[in-house]
Each structure stands twice: as C-alpha cells, then as structure tokens.
Design a protein around this motif. Structure first.
Motif, short mmCIF file in Angstrom:
data_model
loop_
_atom_site.label_atom_id
_atom_site.label_comp_id
_atom_site.label_asym_id
_atom_site.label_seq_id
_atom_site.Cartn_x
_atom_site.Cartn_y
_atom_site.Cartn_z
N HIS A 89 0.82 -1.21 0.00
CA HIS A 89 0.00 0.00 0.00
C HIS A 89 0.86 1.26 0.00
O HIS A 89 0.63 2.18 -0.77
CB HIS A 89 -0.93 -0.02 1.21
CG HIS A 89 -1.90 1.10 1.27
ND1 HIS A 89 -2.83 1.33 0.29
CD2 HIS A 89 -2.09 2.08 2.18
CE1 HIS A 89 -3.55 2.38 0.60
NE2 HIS A 89 -3.11 2.87 1.74
N ASN A 90 1.86 1.31 0.86
CA ASN A 90 2.77 2.44 0.96
C ASN A 90 4.19 1.93 1.16
O ASN A 90 4.40 0.87 1.75
CB ASN A 90 2.43 3.34 2.15
CG ASN A 90 1.10 4.03 2.00
OD1 ASN A 90 0.80 4.55 0.94
ND2 ASN A 90 0.31 4.03 3.05
N LYS A 101 7.18 9.13 2.06
CA LYS A 101 6.17 8.07 1.95
C LYS A 101 5.59 8.11 0.54
O LYS A 101 5.14 9.15 0.08
CB LYS A 101 5.07 8.30 2.99
CG LYS A 101 4.04 7.22 3.06
CD LYS A 101 3.07 7.54 4.19
CE LYS A 101 2.13 6.40 4.46
NZ LYS A 101 1.24 6.70 5.58
N VAL A 102 5.62 6.96 -0.13
CA VAL A 102 5.13 6.86 -1.50
C VAL A 102 3.96 5.87 -1.54
O VAL A 102 4.17 4.68 -1.33
CB VAL A 102 6.25 6.38 -2.47
CG1 VAL A 102 5.73 6.31 -3.89
CG2 VAL A 102 7.46 7.27 -2.36
N LEU A 121 9.60 11.01 -10.72
CA LEU A 121 8.39 11.82 -10.68
C LEU A 121 8.60 13.13 -11.40
O LEU A 121 9.73 13.54 -11.67
CB LEU A 121 7.93 12.06 -9.24
CG LEU A 121 8.94 12.67 -8.28
CD1 LEU A 121 8.38 13.94 -7.70
CD2 LEU A 121 9.18 11.67 -7.17
N SER A 122 7.50 13.76 -11.74
CA SER A 122 7.53 15.03 -12.44
C SER A 122 7.87 16.16 -11.48
O SER A 122 7.63 16.06 -10.27
CB SER A 122 6.16 15.30 -13.08
OG SER A 122 6.11 16.59 -13.61
N ILE A 136 4.50 11.81 -1.28
CA ILE A 136 4.45 12.04 -2.73
C ILE A 136 3.15 11.44 -3.25
O ILE A 136 2.86 10.27 -2.99
CB ILE A 136 5.65 11.41 -3.43
CG1 ILE A 136 6.93 12.07 -2.96
CG2 ILE A 136 5.51 11.50 -4.94
CD1 ILE A 136 8.17 11.40 -3.46
N CYS A 137 2.39 12.21 -3.99
CA CYS A 137 1.08 11.75 -4.43
C CYS A 137 1.09 11.03 -5.79
O CYS A 137 0.22 10.21 -6.05
CB CYS A 137 0.11 12.91 -4.49
SG CYS A 137 -0.22 13.56 -2.86
N GLY A 138 2.03 11.32 -6.66
CA GLY A 138 2.05 10.68 -7.96
C GLY A 138 3.47 10.52 -8.44
O GLY A 138 4.37 11.25 -8.04
#
Length: 149
Positions: A89-90, A101-102, A121-122, A136-138
């Motif tokens: 999950h994370n 945390k990703v 990531l971007s 980090i969300c994405g």
C-alpha cells in the motif's frame, strides 16, 4: 531520438512503451469497431482512450526531454501492506532530507525493507507534509534494487 531513448532508465522505457502500445491498441480497436459497426459514436470511447494515452506519452516524453523528471532514491524503511490481500500500500524511504512516503498505485510485490528504491516523478508533482514525513502523491515509475544478502 534513439540515443535519448537508450539513455532513459529501464523503468521509464517500460512505461513509455506500455503507454505507447496501449495508445496504438486503442487506435486499432477504434478502426476495427468503426469498420464493423459502421457507427462513429459506438467507436468514440476507443478513440478517447487512444488520445488519452497519446497525450500521456507526449507529456512523459516532454518531461524527459526538458529534464523535468526528479529522481528520488533511498533505502526502504517500511512497507505497509493492506490487511486482507497483503498488497503493498505504501513504501517509506529514507532519503537525505528525511523520510518520504510513496503510496503505491500498482502491484509491487518484491519490495522489502532494506532495498534501494528509485522513484521517478515530475517536477510538477504535489508533495505534502504529514508529521515528519513527506508524502508524494504521484510518480511515473518505480525501480527496486535488491540488496545483496
């Protein structure tokens, strides 16, 4: 362009090829549905999916060409799994600035505590602070390097 593609990390190449393949697949499916059903409105969802994946590939290539990709690499401190299915999950990483945390979007089975995890990531990706962790969300892709036992 060929040299540029060869210089990309394996995880980024993989995602570029998968998304390009999906775009091509939906474009072919659009053509087949259009020829068989002879109804444009019936084939529009396939065209929409093809355009979506094409824009997705274009954005990813643009970010790679303009060096708007941030690479975060750190040691895995913790792997949070779901209660019943035990899916990842994370992943919590130790990096130079603290812990990150990703949230994992896809099935990631082989990550373990102590592995070196690289996240691509971007530069436009939102990063939030939750307590003493950065969240980090994405991301574009994740690479896992197993630690030698």
């Amino acid at each position: 362009m060929k040299e540029f593609f060869k210089s990309l990390p394996y995880a980024m190449k993989k995602h570029l090829l998968i998304r390009s393949g999906l775009s091509l697949l939906f474009l072919i499916l659009f053509t087949i549905v259009l020829l068989v059903a002879r109804d444009f409105l019936f084939a529009v969802p396939c065209l929409g999916a093809a355009i979506f994946f094409l824009i997705n590939v274009g954005t990813l290539l643009y970010d790679c060409l303009t060096n708007n990709v941030i690479v975060i690499q750190g040691e895995c401190l913790e792997v949070e799994r779901t209660r019943f299915m035990k899916r990842t999950h994370n992943v919590v990483l130790a990096v130079g600035m603290g812990t990150v945390k990703v949230p994992v979007r896809h099935q990631l089975k082989r990550v373990q505590v102590g592995d070196i995890v690289t996240v691509f990531l971007s530069s436009r990706t939102s990063v939030y602070e939750n307590g003493n962790q950065q969240v980090i969300c994405g991301y574009y892709a994740i690479e896992i390097e197993k630690m030698a036992s």
